[in-house]
Motif scaffolding. Structure first.
Motif, PDB file in Angstrom:
ATOM      1  N   SER A 183       2.218  58.082   2.928  1.00  0.00           N
ATOM      2  CA  SER A 183       2.705  58.789   3.610  1.00  0.00           C
ATOM      3  C   SER A 183       2.765  58.649   5.005  1.00  0.00           C
ATOM      4  N   PRO A 184       3.238  59.088   5.827  1.00  0.00           N
ATOM      5  CA  PRO A 184       3.483  58.930   7.297  1.00  0.00           C
ATOM      6  C   PRO A 184       2.187  59.364   8.015  1.00  0.00           C
ATOM      7  N   LEU A 185       1.415  60.248   7.437  1.00  0.00           N
ATOM      8  CA  LEU A 185       0.295  60.899   7.850  1.00  0.00           C
ATOM      9  C   LEU A 185      -0.917  59.752   7.685  1.00  0.00           C
ATOM     10  N   LYS A 186      -0.938  58.675   6.803  1.00  0.00           N
ATOM     11  CA  LYS A 186      -2.027  57.997   6.627  1.00  0.00           C
ATOM     12  C   LYS A 186      -1.736  56.793   7.703  1.00  0.00           C
ATOM     13  N   LEU A 187      -2.948  56.672   8.406  1.00  0.00           N
ATOM     14  CA  LEU A 187      -3.088  55.989   9.613  1.00  0.00           C
ATOM     15  C   LEU A 187      -3.590  54.492   9.329  1.00  0.00           C
ATOM     16  N   LEU A 188      -4.755  54.364   8.638  1.00  0.00           N
ATOM     17  CA  LEU A 188      -5.281  53.279   8.329  1.00  0.00           C
ATOM     18  C   LEU A 188      -5.331  52.654   6.656  1.00  0.00           C
ATOM     19  N   ASN A 189      -5.368  51.419   6.553  1.00  0.00           N
ATOM     20  CA  ASN A 189      -5.207  50.781   5.102  1.00  0.00           C
ATOM     21  C   ASN A 189      -4.256  51.355   4.573  1.00  0.00           C
ATOM     22  N   ARG A 190      -3.195  50.954   5.331  1.00  0.00           N
ATOM     23  CA  ARG A 190      -1.654  51.094   4.755  1.00  0.00           C
ATOM     24  C   ARG A 190      -1.289  49.998   3.800  1.00  0.00           C
ATOM     25  N   HIS A 191      -0.496  50.052   2.729  1.00  0.00           N
ATOM     26  CA  HIS A 191      -0.169  49.095   1.979  1.00  0.00           C
ATOM     27  C   HIS A 191       1.447  48.979   1.813  1.00  0.00           C
ATOM     28  N   PRO A 195      15.628  48.124 -15.094  1.00  0.00           N
ATOM     29  CA  PRO A 195      15.366  47.211 -16.204  1.00  0.00           C
ATOM     30  C   PRO A 195      14.078  46.402 -16.316  1.00  0.00           C
ATOM     31  N   ASP A 196      13.600  46.054 -17.413  1.00  0.00           N
ATOM     32  CA  ASP A 196      12.583  45.284 -17.441  1.00  0.00           C
ATOM     33  C   ASP A 196      12.675  43.939 -16.700  1.00  0.00           C
ATOM     34  N   MET A 197      11.674  43.875 -15.770  1.00  0.00           N
ATOM     35  CA  MET A 197      12.006  42.874 -14.691  1.00  0.00           C
ATOM     36  C   MET A 197      10.683  42.141 -14.391  1.00  0.00           C
ATOM     37  N   ASN A 198      10.584  41.040 -13.796  1.00  0.00           N
ATOM     38  CA  ASN A 198       9.722  40.157 -13.259  1.00  0.00           C
ATOM     39  C   ASN A 198      10.113  40.313 -11.664  1.00  0.00           C
ATOM     40  N   VAL A 199       8.939  40.388 -10.968  1.00  0.00           N
ATOM     41  CA  VAL A 199       9.206  40.319  -9.367  1.00  0.00           C
ATOM     42  C   VAL A 199       8.285  39.470  -8.816  1.00  0.00           C
ATOM     43  N   TYR A 200       8.894  38.877  -7.789  1.00  0.00           N
ATOM     44  CA  TYR A 200       7.863  38.313  -6.792  1.00  0.00           C
ATOM     45  C   TYR A 200       7.536  39.229  -5.587  1.00  0.00           C
ATOM     46  N   VAL A 201       6.439  39.349  -5.184  1.00  0.00           N
ATOM     47  CA  VAL A 201       5.538  40.390  -4.369  1.00  0.00           C
ATOM     48  C   VAL A 201       4.872  39.875  -3.359  1.00  0.00           C
ATOM     49  N   ARG A 202       5.307  40.126  -2.135  1.00  0.00           N
ATOM     50  CA  ARG A 202       4.251  39.734  -0.788  1.00  0.00           C
ATOM     51  C   ARG A 202       3.639  41.129  -0.398  1.00  0.00           C
ATOM     52  N   SER A 203       2.629  41.124   0.000  1.00  0.00           N
ATOM     53  CA  SER A 203       2.086  42.430   0.508  1.00  0.00           C
ATOM     54  C   SER A 203       1.872  42.251   1.925  1.00  0.00           C
ATOM     55  N   TYR A 204       1.546  43.574   2.642  1.00  0.00           N
ATOM     56  CA  TYR A 204       1.227  43.563   4.094  1.00  0.00           C
ATOM     57  C   TYR A 204       0.935  44.901   4.412  1.00  0.00           C
ATOM     58  N   GLY A 205       0.301  45.130   5.455  1.00  0.00           N
ATOM     59  CA  GLY A 205      -0.446  46.307   5.849  1.00  0.00           C
ATOM     60  C   GLY A 205       0.520  46.898   7.085  1.00  0.00           C
ATOM     61  N   GLY A 206      -0.044  47.788   7.726  1.00  0.00           N
ATOM     62  CA  GLY A 206       0.764  48.441   9.066  1.00  0.00           C
ATOM     63  C   GLY A 206       1.817  49.345   8.254  1.00  0.00           C
ATOM     64  N   PHE A 219      -2.710  50.776  -5.516  1.00  0.00           N
ATOM     65  CA  PHE A 219      -2.495  50.899  -4.176  1.00  0.00           C
ATOM     66  C   PHE A 219      -2.001  52.616  -3.979  1.00  0.00           C
ATOM     67  N   CYS A 220      -1.857  53.364  -4.842  1.00  0.00           N
ATOM     68  CA  CYS A 220      -1.294  54.708  -4.860  1.00  0.00           C
ATOM     69  C   CYS A 220      -2.435  55.806  -4.622  1.00  0.00           C
ATOM     70  N   THR A 221      -3.041  55.604  -3.325  1.00  0.00           N
ATOM     71  CA  THR A 221      -4.316  56.480  -3.020  1.00  0.00           C
ATOM     72  C   THR A 221      -3.948  57.940  -2.603  1.00  0.00           C
ATOM     73  N   GLU A 222      -2.520  58.212  -2.491  1.00  0.00           N
ATOM     74  CA  GLU A 222      -2.309  59.539  -2.127  1.00  0.00           C
ATOM     75  C   GLU A 222      -1.343  60.288  -3.252  1.00  0.00           C
ATOM     76  N   SER A 223      -0.957  59.831  -4.594  1.00  0.00           N
ATOM     77  CA  SER A 223      -0.240  60.419  -5.400  1.00  0.00           C
ATOM     78  C   SER A 223      -1.117  60.201  -6.937  1.00  0.00           C
ATOM     79  N   LYS A 224      -0.758  61.629  -7.619  1.00  0.00           N
ATOM     80  CA  LYS A 224      -1.409  61.596  -8.860  1.00  0.00           C
ATOM     81  C   LYS A 224      -1.136  60.438  -9.708  1.00  0.00           C
ATOM     82  N   GLU A 225       0.213  59.941  -9.729  1.00  0.00           N
ATOM     83  CA  GLU A 225       0.629  58.873 -10.678  1.00  0.00           C
ATOM     84  C   GLU A 225       1.155  58.012  -9.892  1.00  0.00           C
ATOM     85  N   CYS A 226       1.212  56.594 -10.643  1.00  0.00           N
ATOM     86  CA  CYS A 226       1.646  55.503  -9.919  1.00  0.00           C
ATOM     87  C   CYS A 226       2.433  54.595 -11.178  1.00  0.00           C
ATOM     88  N   LEU A 227       3.302  53.532 -10.479  1.00  0.00           N
ATOM     89  CA  LEU A 227       4.053  52.729 -11.173  1.00  0.00           C
ATOM     90  C   LEU A 227       3.067  51.833 -11.661  1.00  0.00           C
TER      91      LEU A 227
END
Length: 227
Positions: free
Chosen positions: A193-201, A145-156, A28-36
């Motif tokens: 970033s705030p400059l991205k208008l479409l397909n936000r995650h 820490p080392d962890m498991n997370v529950y994730v819900r995704s949304y746009g906008g 989902f990191c379309t604007e950064s060189k590195e991503c988690l």
């Protein structure tokens, strides 16, 4: 024993650095060189379970009545750190995502403490430059820490209202499937970033406690074919 200790330290460093890597087309990191980076444990119709290895972040706190206001106040301080306001004068590329730690119990008439976190680039996971702090709003390092997370995704846009809505929808589903998770806070997660208008995650995270739930315990068990 000394050799084992050295190997253990090296393993921790390697695992930490491996948790932040180059952004890919599938991330989902379309604007950064590195991503988690993460490992997908399972996925249902309502959420994902992800596993994250230990990582180091630079963090700061902000007191505000709304998450969006607190995040904006804290963002400026963290952005100054990665653009050279550190003891080494090093400029770092922005790494995604940005995490906002949001306390679960907030009252409309009282401000809350929001913690904004930037993941440090892979090159600085082991030895990040110290921030040139001001005493009023200090920056500090957080060891996730080392962890498991529950994730819900949304746009906008990750606004206070939308973040709360999706946090509520996620907790409603976690309660339904009887999942154990940390009830004291959750993370609002932004990739754009705030400059991205479409397909936000954006995402909402709750930290799992114990074994994550990947199946619905209320689904009927298939009938046995044995007689």
């Amino acid at each position: 024993r000394a050799l084992i200790s050295v190997l253990a330290v090296l393993a921790l460093v390697i695992s930490a650095e491996a948790s932040v890597g180059p952004s890919t087309n599938s991330s989902f990191c379309t604007e950064s060189k590195e991503c988690l980076e993460y490992e997908l444990v399972c996925k249902t119709d309502e959420y994902e379970v992800r596993h994250y290895s230990p990582t180091r972040w630079v963090s700061t706190d902000a007191e505000a009545y709304f998450m969006g206001v607190g995040a904006a106040m804290a963002f400026r301080r963290l952005f100054q750190y990665i653009t050279g306001a550190n003891e080494a004068g090093i400029q770092m590329d922005m790494t995604a995502p940005v995490l906002v730690k949001i306390p679960e119990e907030t009252r409309m008439w009282e401000p809350a403490i929001y913690t904004l976190n930037f993941p440090l680039p892979a090159a600085y996971q082991d030895k990040p430059p110290a921030p040139t702090n001001d005493k009023v709003s200090p920056l500090y390092f957080t060891e996730m820490p080392d962890m498991n997370v529950y994730v819900r995704s949304y746009g906008g846009w990750m606004l206070s209202v939308t973040s709360r809505l999706h946090a509520h929808l996620l907790t409603k589903e976690l309660e339904r499937v009887r999942a154990s998770y940390n009830h004291t806070y959750h993370y609002g997660v932004g990739y754009d970033s705030p400059l991205k208008l479409l397909n936000r995650h954006n995402e909402v995270w709750y930290v799992a406690e114990g074994e994550p739930v990947c199946t619905d315990p209320q689904e009927p068990t298939p009938a046995s074919s044995d007689y």
